[in-house]
Write an enzyme that holds these catalytic residues in place. Structure first.
Site, PDB file in Angstrom:
ATOM      1  N   ASN A  52       0.853  -1.182   0.000  1.00  0.00           N
ATOM      2  CA  ASN A  52       0.000   0.000   0.000  1.00  0.00           C
ATOM      3  C   ASN A  52       0.901   1.248   0.000  1.00  0.00           C
ATOM      4  O   ASN A  52       1.709   1.434   0.918  1.00  0.00           O
ATOM      5  CB  ASN A  52      -0.892  -0.046   1.254  1.00  0.00           C
ATOM      6  CG  ASN A  52      -1.810   1.154   1.349  1.00  0.00           C
ATOM      7  OD1 ASN A  52      -1.381   2.281   1.127  1.00  0.00           O
ATOM      8  ND2 ASN A  52      -3.063   0.934   1.690  1.00  0.00           N
ATOM      9  N   ASP A  82      -0.068   4.457  -0.071  1.00  0.00           N
ATOM     10  CA  ASP A  82      -0.759   5.687   0.359  1.00  0.00           C
ATOM     11  C   ASP A  82       0.175   6.677   1.049  1.00  0.00           C
ATOM     12  O   ASP A  82       0.083   7.890   0.856  1.00  0.00           O
ATOM     13  CB  ASP A  82      -1.871   5.362   1.374  1.00  0.00           C
ATOM     14  CG  ASP A  82      -3.044   4.639   0.754  1.00  0.00           C
ATOM     15  OD1 ASP A  82      -3.064   4.460  -0.473  1.00  0.00           O
ATOM     16  OD2 ASP A  82      -3.936   4.229   1.519  1.00  0.00           O
ATOM     17  N   HIS A  83       1.056   6.141   1.908  1.00  0.00           N
ATOM     18  CA  HIS A  83       1.833   7.064   2.742  1.00  0.00           C
ATOM     19  C   HIS A  83       3.020   7.690   2.022  1.00  0.00           C
ATOM     20  O   HIS A  83       3.613   8.641   2.523  1.00  0.00           O
ATOM     21  CB  HIS A  83       2.203   6.403   4.067  1.00  0.00           C
ATOM     22  CG  HIS A  83       0.970   6.151   4.886  1.00  0.00           C
ATOM     23  ND1 HIS A  83       0.105   7.175   5.233  1.00  0.00           N
ATOM     24  CD2 HIS A  83       0.412   5.020   5.344  1.00  0.00           C
ATOM     25  CE1 HIS A  83      -0.918   6.668   5.894  1.00  0.00           C
ATOM     26  NE2 HIS A  83      -0.760   5.367   5.969  1.00  0.00           N
ATOM     27  N   ARG A 100       3.447  18.754   1.234  1.00  0.00           N
ATOM     28  CA  ARG A 100       3.945  19.980   0.596  1.00  0.00           C
ATOM     29  C   ARG A 100       3.223  20.295  -0.715  1.00  0.00           C
ATOM     30  O   ARG A 100       3.565  21.255  -1.398  1.00  0.00           O
ATOM     31  CB  ARG A 100       5.446  19.848   0.313  1.00  0.00           C
ATOM     32  CG  ARG A 100       6.302  19.906   1.558  1.00  0.00           C
ATOM     33  CD  ARG A 100       6.362  21.323   2.095  1.00  0.00           C
ATOM     34  NE  ARG A 100       6.935  21.344   3.411  1.00  0.00           N
ATOM     35  CZ  ARG A 100       8.238  21.511   3.672  1.00  0.00           C
ATOM     36  NH1 ARG A 100       9.089  21.649   2.686  1.00  0.00           N
ATOM     37  NH2 ARG A 100       8.659  21.532   4.899  1.00  0.00           N
ATOM     38  N   HIS A 133      -5.659   3.624  -1.542  1.00  0.00           N
ATOM     39  CA  HIS A 133      -6.979   4.001  -1.028  1.00  0.00           C
ATOM     40  C   HIS A 133      -7.261   5.427  -1.488  1.00  0.00           C
ATOM     41  O   HIS A 133      -6.605   6.372  -1.045  1.00  0.00           O
ATOM     42  CB  HIS A 133      -6.957   3.920   0.509  1.00  0.00           C
ATOM     43  CG  HIS A 133      -8.286   4.178   1.151  1.00  0.00           C
ATOM     44  ND1 HIS A 133      -8.478   4.065   2.512  1.00  0.00           N
ATOM     45  CD2 HIS A 133      -9.497   4.539   0.647  1.00  0.00           C
ATOM     46  CE1 HIS A 133      -9.746   4.348   2.804  1.00  0.00           C
ATOM     47  NE2 HIS A 133     -10.383   4.643   1.685  1.00  0.00           N
ATOM     48  N   ARG A 160      -9.350   8.206  -0.972  1.00  0.00           N
ATOM     49  CA  ARG A 160     -10.326   8.637   0.026  1.00  0.00           C
ATOM     50  C   ARG A 160     -11.135   9.812  -0.478  1.00  0.00           C
ATOM     51  O   ARG A 160     -10.668  10.588  -1.317  1.00  0.00           O
ATOM     52  CB  ARG A 160      -9.611   9.038   1.328  1.00  0.00           C
ATOM     53  CG  ARG A 160      -8.883   7.901   2.016  1.00  0.00           C
ATOM     54  CD  ARG A 160      -8.326   8.361   3.343  1.00  0.00           C
ATOM     55  NE  ARG A 160      -9.345   8.465   4.345  1.00  0.00           N
ATOM     56  CZ  ARG A 160      -9.560   7.576   5.316  1.00  0.00           C
ATOM     57  NH1 ARG A 160      -8.782   6.530   5.432  1.00  0.00           N
ATOM     58  NH2 ARG A 160     -10.521   7.736   6.179  1.00  0.00           N
ATOM     59  N   ARG A 191      -6.856  12.905   0.928  1.00  0.00           N
ATOM     60  CA  ARG A 191      -5.759  13.342   1.800  1.00  0.00           C
ATOM     61  C   ARG A 191      -4.401  12.798   1.353  1.00  0.00           C
ATOM     62  O   ARG A 191      -3.385  13.364   1.687  1.00  0.00           O
ATOM     63  CB  ARG A 191      -6.033  12.976   3.250  1.00  0.00           C
ATOM     64  CG  ARG A 191      -5.978  11.497   3.521  1.00  0.00           C
ATOM     65  CD  ARG A 191      -6.095  11.196   4.993  1.00  0.00           C
ATOM     66  NE  ARG A 191      -7.454  11.393   5.488  1.00  0.00           N
ATOM     67  CZ  ARG A 191      -7.925  10.791   6.575  1.00  0.00           C
ATOM     68  NH1 ARG A 191      -7.146   9.998   7.278  1.00  0.00           N
ATOM     69  NH2 ARG A 191      -9.156  10.983   6.967  1.00  0.00           N
ATOM     70  N   HIS A 192      -4.394  11.677   0.641  1.00  0.00           N
ATOM     71  CA  HIS A 192      -3.100  11.180   0.137  1.00  0.00           C
ATOM     72  C   HIS A 192      -3.173  10.836  -1.348  1.00  0.00           C
ATOM     73  O   HIS A 192      -2.676  11.586  -2.173  1.00  0.00           O
ATOM     74  CB  HIS A 192      -2.503  10.064   1.008  1.00  0.00           C
ATOM     75  CG  HIS A 192      -3.468   9.046   1.563  1.00  0.00           C
ATOM     76  ND1 HIS A 192      -4.368   8.376   0.780  1.00  0.00           N
ATOM     77  CD2 HIS A 192      -3.643   8.580   2.827  1.00  0.00           C
ATOM     78  CE1 HIS A 192      -5.055   7.537   1.536  1.00  0.00           C
ATOM     79  NE2 HIS A 192      -4.650   7.641   2.780  1.00  0.00           N
ATOM     80  N   GLU A 207      -8.757   0.464  -2.824  1.00  0.00           N
ATOM     81  CA  GLU A 207      -9.628   0.503  -1.636  1.00  0.00           C
ATOM     82  C   GLU A 207     -10.497   1.732  -1.765  1.00  0.00           C
ATOM     83  O   GLU A 207      -9.998   2.832  -2.062  1.00  0.00           O
ATOM     84  CB  GLU A 207      -8.785   0.635  -0.367  1.00  0.00           C
ATOM     85  CG  GLU A 207      -7.865  -0.523  -0.115  1.00  0.00           C
ATOM     86  CD  GLU A 207      -6.934  -0.239   1.066  1.00  0.00           C
ATOM     87  OE1 GLU A 207      -7.024   0.854   1.649  1.00  0.00           O
ATOM     88  OE2 GLU A 207      -6.127  -1.104   1.369  1.00  0.00           O
ATOM     89  N   THR A 267      -8.368   3.698   8.486  1.00  0.00           N
ATOM     90  CA  THR A 267      -9.605   2.911   8.503  1.00  0.00           C
ATOM     91  C   THR A 267      -9.765   2.197   9.841  1.00  0.00           C
ATOM     92  O   THR A 267      -8.944   1.367  10.213  1.00  0.00           O
ATOM     93  CB  THR A 267      -9.581   1.878   7.356  1.00  0.00           C
ATOM     94  OG1 THR A 267      -9.125   2.530   6.175  1.00  0.00           O
ATOM     95  CG2 THR A 267     -10.944   1.290   7.122  1.00  0.00           C
ATOM     96  N   GLU A 319     -11.194  -9.216   3.011  1.00  0.00           N
ATOM     97  CA  GLU A 319      -9.908  -8.871   3.620  1.00  0.00           C
ATOM     98  C   GLU A 319     -10.171  -8.707   5.111  1.00  0.00           C
ATOM     99  O   GLU A 319     -11.017  -7.896   5.519  1.00  0.00           O
ATOM    100  CB  GLU A 319      -9.326  -7.581   3.035  1.00  0.00           C
ATOM    101  CG  GLU A 319      -8.027  -7.196   3.749  1.00  0.00           C
ATOM    102  CD  GLU A 319      -7.239  -6.083   3.066  1.00  0.00           C
ATOM    103  OE1 GLU A 319      -7.442  -5.836   1.861  1.00  0.00           O
ATOM    104  OE2 GLU A 319      -6.427  -5.453   3.770  1.00  0.00           O
ATOM    105  N   HIS A 353      -3.856  -4.312   7.802  1.00  0.00           N
ATOM    106  CA  HIS A 353      -4.005  -3.164   8.691  1.00  0.00           C
ATOM    107  C   HIS A 353      -3.175  -3.318   9.947  1.00  0.00           C
ATOM    108  O   HIS A 353      -3.429  -4.208  10.754  1.00  0.00           O
ATOM    109  CB  HIS A 353      -5.459  -2.881   9.080  1.00  0.00           C
ATOM    110  CG  HIS A 353      -5.663  -1.425   9.357  1.00  0.00           C
ATOM    111  ND1 HIS A 353      -5.235  -0.836  10.518  1.00  0.00           N
ATOM    112  CD2 HIS A 353      -6.174  -0.427   8.602  1.00  0.00           C
ATOM    113  CE1 HIS A 353      -5.493   0.445  10.468  1.00  0.00           C
ATOM    114  NE2 HIS A 353      -6.048   0.728   9.312  1.00  0.00           N
ATOM    115  N   GLY A 354      -2.176  -2.486  10.055  1.00  0.00           N
ATOM    116  CA  GLY A 354      -1.339  -2.475  11.250  1.00  0.00           C
ATOM    117  C   GLY A 354      -0.250  -3.537  11.256  1.00  0.00           C
ATOM    118  O   GLY A 354       0.495  -3.652  12.239  1.00  0.00           O
ATOM    119  N   HIS A 388       1.893   1.224   5.954  1.00  0.00           N
ATOM    120  CA  HIS A 388       2.588   2.151   6.841  1.00  0.00           C
ATOM    121  C   HIS A 388       3.946   1.628   7.285  1.00  0.00           C
ATOM    122  O   HIS A 388       4.954   2.356   7.232  1.00  0.00           O
ATOM    123  CB  HIS A 388       1.695   2.471   8.050  1.00  0.00           C
ATOM    124  CG  HIS A 388       2.251   3.535   8.920  1.00  0.00           C
ATOM    125  ND1 HIS A 388       3.064   3.254  10.000  1.00  0.00           N
ATOM    126  CD2 HIS A 388       2.158   4.879   8.853  1.00  0.00           C
ATOM    127  CE1 HIS A 388       3.429   4.396  10.566  1.00  0.00           C
ATOM    128  NE2 HIS A 388       2.889   5.394   9.891  1.00  0.00           N
TER     129      HIS A 388
END
Ligand code: PXP
Length: 240
Positions: free
Chosen positions: A8, A10-11, A19, A44, A46, A50-51, A71, A102, A152, A192-193, A215
């Site tokens: 993933n 996203d980050h 920026r 994802h 959203r 946001r990302h 996602e 999430t 999932e 997740h996590g 992440h």
């Protein structure tokens, strides 16, 4: 067979959006992840953007060499987006604007009719549909009833467990849910996590064929580089 890794990205986009520049590019990260052994790219998109941005989805659809997993919330706007860009897989997730990430799985039982329409729409467009759910047998059965291809399992509670007892209870729930979903003929992913410390037991669950991890990989990449961060995770999945 070991579970495939969906990275993933996203980050990477989170860092770019901090920026509002054009770097670092999640598209570059996705290509590097694939070169390092990832079998899927996960993003994802959203509602609040946001990302990940729509541009990322568009370019990734053109450049992704493996599978592209989008996602998204189960809204008409997002179904339109999926039809336009045709990811290989859509993972339906609950989405609340104020959440950091999430939190919890979909209540498939509670929104049967609406989710069933969305699943049908997506499947009519030849998109594989996965439901992001807590490891709860009722949610697995409900996902099957509305003809989802996959589930999932949300691993958040397993990852956040602070005591051995809690972790072992959450781990058993994951095993039971994974077994139930494959018994019903659905594919089973988890995520997740998950990180380099807690992923092994989950990767040992034979019924889970895919892990989506973001992440922890992006965080490690800050120090060791993206290529190495992905390779180390691929290795953990191969030898759990
Ligand atoms: N799977 C799903 C459905 C998610 O929503 C997320 C977070 O976007 C992940 C996996 C990855 O979670 P993490 O970034 O904690 O690895």
């Amino acid at each position: 067979m070991s579970a495939r890794l969906g990275v993933n990205v996203d980050h990477v986009a989170t860092l770019r959006q901090a920026r509002k520049l054009n770097y670092p590019d999640p598209v570059t990260a996705a290509a590097m992840a694939e070169l390092a052994g990832a079998a899927q790219v996960t993003i994802h998109l959203r509602e609040d953007r946001r990302h990940i941005q729509e541009r990322d989805l568009k370019v990734l659809r053109e450049t992704c060499q493996t599978l592209l997993n989008l996602e998204m919330a189960a809204t008409q706007e997002m179904v339109k987006m999926a039809y336009e860009h045709k990811p290989d897989v859509v993972t339906l997730v609950p989405e609340r604007r104020e959440e950091l990430t999430t939190e919890g799985g979909l209540d498939v039982n509670g929104q049967k009719d609406a989710l069933s329409r969305v699943v049908k729409n997506l499947k009519d467009g030849d998109i594989t549909v996965s439901m992001f759910v807590d490891p709860d047998i009722d949610q697995i059965k409900a996902s099957h009833r509305i003809s989802a291809d996959r589930v999932e399992l949300h691993t958040g509670r397993y990852c956040e467990a602070r005591t051995e007892k809690d972790r072992s209870r959450e781990y058993s729930r994951l095993i039971d849910a994974a077994k139930a979903s494959t018994k019903l003929g659905m594919g089973c992913a988890a995520g997740h996590g998950l990180n380099y410390e807690n992923v092994r037991p989950v990767a040992r669950i034979a019924e889970i064929d895919e892990l989506n991890i973001g992440h922890a990989i992006v965080a490690r990449a800050v120090f060791v580089g993206f290529d190495r961060a992905v390779r180390e995770m691929v290795e953990l999945l191969r030898n759990p």
